[in-house]
Design an enzyme around this catalytic site. Structure first.
Site, PDB file in Angstrom:
ATOM      1  N   GLU A 262       0.948  48.665  -4.308  1.00 11.68           N
ATOM      2  CA  GLU A 262      -0.126  48.806  -5.311  1.00 11.68           C
ATOM      3  C   GLU A 262      -1.120  49.916  -4.963  1.00 11.68           C
ATOM      4  O   GLU A 262      -2.322  49.731  -5.129  1.00 11.68           O
ATOM      5  CB  GLU A 262      -0.898  47.479  -5.435  1.00 11.68           C
ATOM      6  CG  GLU A 262      -0.036  46.307  -5.848  1.00 11.68           C
ATOM      7  CD  GLU A 262      -0.785  44.978  -5.821  1.00 11.68           C
ATOM      8  OE1 GLU A 262      -0.596  44.180  -6.727  1.00 11.68           O
ATOM      9  OE2 GLU A 262      -1.565  44.731  -4.870  1.00 11.68           O
TER      10      GLU A 262
HETATM   11  C1  TNX Z   1       0.022  41.223  -5.305  1.00  8.76           C
HETATM   12  S1  TNX Z   1       2.624  41.825  -4.351  1.00  8.76           S
HETATM   13  C2  TNX Z   1      -0.295  41.797  -4.096  1.00  8.76           C
HETATM   14  C3  TNX Z   1      -1.447  41.278  -3.341  1.00  8.76           C
HETATM   15  C4  TNX Z   1      -2.112  40.130  -4.043  1.00  8.76           C
HETATM   16  C5  TNX Z   1      -1.061  39.251  -4.665  1.00  8.76           C
HETATM   17  C6  TNX Z   1      -1.611  38.021  -5.288  1.00  8.76           C
HETATM   18  C7  TNX Z   1       1.823  42.659  -3.349  1.00  8.76           C
HETATM   19  C8  TNX Z   1       2.601  43.329  -2.377  1.00  8.76           C
HETATM   20  N1  TNX Z   1       0.463  42.718  -3.438  1.00  8.76           N
HETATM   21  O1  TNX Z   1      -2.358  42.308  -3.077  1.00  8.76           O
HETATM   22  O2  TNX Z   1      -2.864  39.421  -3.117  1.00  8.76           O
HETATM   23  O3  TNX Z   1      -0.371  39.992  -5.632  1.00  8.76           O
HETATM   24  O4  TNX Z   1      -0.585  37.178  -5.718  1.00  8.76           O
END
Ligand code: TNX
Length: 539
Positions: A335
């Site tokens: 992300e």
């Molecule tokens: C996605 S999936 C994130 C996290 C969040 C989570 C909450 C991923 C690698 N990153 O930063 O905490 O969703 O479900």
């Protein structure tokens, strides 16, 4: 005549919840012991059973220190609830019958974590090529004993193990649990508690998400403000916290005692507000942002073009590598929405050699497959893309990783994310990937998610627990149990003959153990718990 309960172990389901779930001996009942994860093969022998008693010994080969350590672990656990002395003796001391024997058998087909367990009138024989295999066998043995064996105070016997012959080994060598200690901080004691609980289900990796926008949780010697300032808060504005290197070492050693490898994650280049707030020089504009206590993602980025960024990462990864006996360091990579893709690729390409220079391989979330990552064990991609049950999706990142010769750890968010709410009434958790019931979290297979990804491309599975909504071990337990044992089973047991209706009965049999341990698990209505508590009370 042993009763064959091989791959399908179908009589476990038909045994029905009205029967004693574990201790069949003495009652003449032939219910199969209800073990999670399901062993590769288990035969029960109703004519046999072994009762652990005051004079029972735990026996190991002379000079086999690793086996002695596992024997000591078993003795410690059994002494608490049985009150027996249970000396750990070497075979040369003359101990034969009336013993639980732990033998290192030398290399054989059981692999790095498999074991054999035979329980007969004369005792329990546990053998394995490795100490890890013995430890997993010990976990199975504890599940063969009555649930009150998990008590920390002396309980009444009898402590009877039903007659069984088990041969068992895992499908995948990576069966992980991830704990986000950044969004909320958890103490060393809480993390150790979680280690105790995940080890029961043969989890062998603890992935600690040590940094994010909301908190930096590990002391780094040349960058002290990361922990003292970057770790000073958490989601919602609480006081946060961080581990000193000595405390972190203690966690790693405790995990290792449970045959669990710790994988540290420092999330980069995004999810870095805590670091950026601690050191102005890490920001492209030279200005430190304020600390962040919300739950947004994708707004922060390390400064890809500054050399100080890589000096910083070299220091951090160097110190983490020194604290890590395992071969992987996780660099996050998810992300990174505020890092332009060309910068992201440049960044990962520059980071991987830094990880290698410190003698470790690089693990990252599946976005790292966009960069020029190296094939083979040098790189591991953790796939968090969703599973679509009716139409397996063709995921570009998973396929890109596999096409680069990179193996995958499977953590599909709508199956394996333990922070997803069970349903709209759930007290804690998020639901961006959907509501994930206990049955949903058990209903998937790592090798059939993507058309381009086959069994041999998969290193294993991992169940992440993000902590935006979780503040203590009780809330951790509520989200992880009862779903984590299902993910552990997907990683350990063959998928052949897998069925929810058979599994839910074995899962329900874990409830009385968790009750004895005082765990705060979710009493999911689709699991027949009540039947087992009745059995418990009736005893
Ligand atoms: C996605 S999936 C994130 C996290 C969040 C989570 C909450 C991923 C690698 N990153 O930063 O905490 O969703 O479900």
């Amino acid at each position: 005549m042993p009763l064959a309960l091989g791959a399908g172990m179908s009589t476990a389901a038909s045994a029905g919840p009205q029967q004693d779930p574990v201790s069949t001996a003495g009652s003449g009942a032939t219910a199969a012991p209800l073990v999670v994860p399901k062993p590769v093969s288990m035969q029960t022998d109703p004519g046999q059973s072994f009762t652990v008693r005051g004079s029972t010994r735990i026996v190991v080969q002379p000079g086999a220190q690793a086996a002695t350590d596992v024997g000591a672990f078993l003795a410690e656990t059994l002494r608490r609830s049985t009150g027996f002395a249970l000396p750990v003796a070497t075979r040369s001391s003359g101990a034969t019958g009336n013993s639980i024997s732990l033998q290192l058998s030398g290399p054989d087909t059981l692999g790095a974590e498999g074991y054999r367990l035979d329980a007969t009138h004369s005792g329990v024989q546990l053998s394995a090529p490795t100490a890890a295999g013995l430890f997993h066998g010990v976990q199975t043995l504890l599940q063969l004993l009555p649930p009150r064996v998990e008590s920390t105070t002396v309980q009444p016997g009898p402590w009877t193990v039903p007659g069984v012959h088990i041969v068992d080994y895992p499908r995948f060598g990576w069966r992980g649990a991830m704990l986000d200690v950044s969004r909320h901080f958890f103490t060393v004691k809480e993390v150790k508690h979680y280690i105790d609980e995940i080890a029961m289900y043969k989890i062998n990796v603890l992935h600690l998400h040590l940094s994010d926008d909301q908190g930096w949780r590990i002391a780094i010697k040349s960058w002290p403000r990361l922990a003292t300032y970057g770790g000073s808060t958490e989601v919602g504005g609480g006081q946060g916290g961080y581990y000193t290197q000595a405390q972190y070492k203690d966690i790693v050693a405790y995990a290792a005692k449970h045959f669990i490898t710790t994988v540290p994650e420092i999330d980069t280049p995004g999810h870095t507000n805590a670091a950026l707030a601690s050191y102005a020089k890490l920001n492209c504009n030279g200005t430190a942002p304020p600390l962040y206590t919300g739950t947004d993602v994708g707004f922060s980025s390390l400064c890809v073009k500054k050399d100080i960024t890589y000096k910083f990462l070299d220091d951090v990864i160097g110190q983490l590598a020194a604290l890590t006996p395992g071969s992987y360091v996780h660099i996050g990579g998810d992300e990174s929405h505020s890092t332009p893709l060309s910068d992201y690729i440049r960044f990962i390409d520059r980071l991987q050699p830094i990880v290698h220079a410190h003698g470790k391989n690089m693990m990252g979330w599946n976005e790292i497959a966009q960069a020029d990552v190296q094939p083979g064990p040098a790189t591991l991609a953790q796939n968090w893309s969703l599973v679509n049950d009716s139409h397996p999706i063709y995921d570009a990142l998973a396929t890109a990783a596999v096409n680069k010769g990179v193996k995958l750890v499977m953590s599909p968010a709508n199956k394996a994310y333990l922070d997803m709410q069970y349903n709209p009434q759930s007290l804690y958790g998020l639901h961006w990937a959907g509501y994930v019931s206990v049955q949903d979290s058990y209903h998937w297979d790592p090798a059939t998610i993507f058309t381009g990804v086959k069994e041999s491309d998969i290193k294993g599975v991992e169940a992440p627990l993000w902590s935006e909504t979780l503040t203590n071990i009780h809330e951790i337990e509520y989200m992880a149990f009862p779903r984590l044992p299902g993910i552990a089973e997907i990683g350990w047991s063959s998928s052949q003959g897998r069925s929810w209706s058979e599994y839910r009965v074995r899962l329900a049999a874990q409830g009385p153990r968790w009750d004895v341990m005082g765990m705060n698990y979710y009493h999911a209505p689709e699991v027949p718990w009540a039947d087992f508590s009745t059995v418990q009370k009736a005893r």
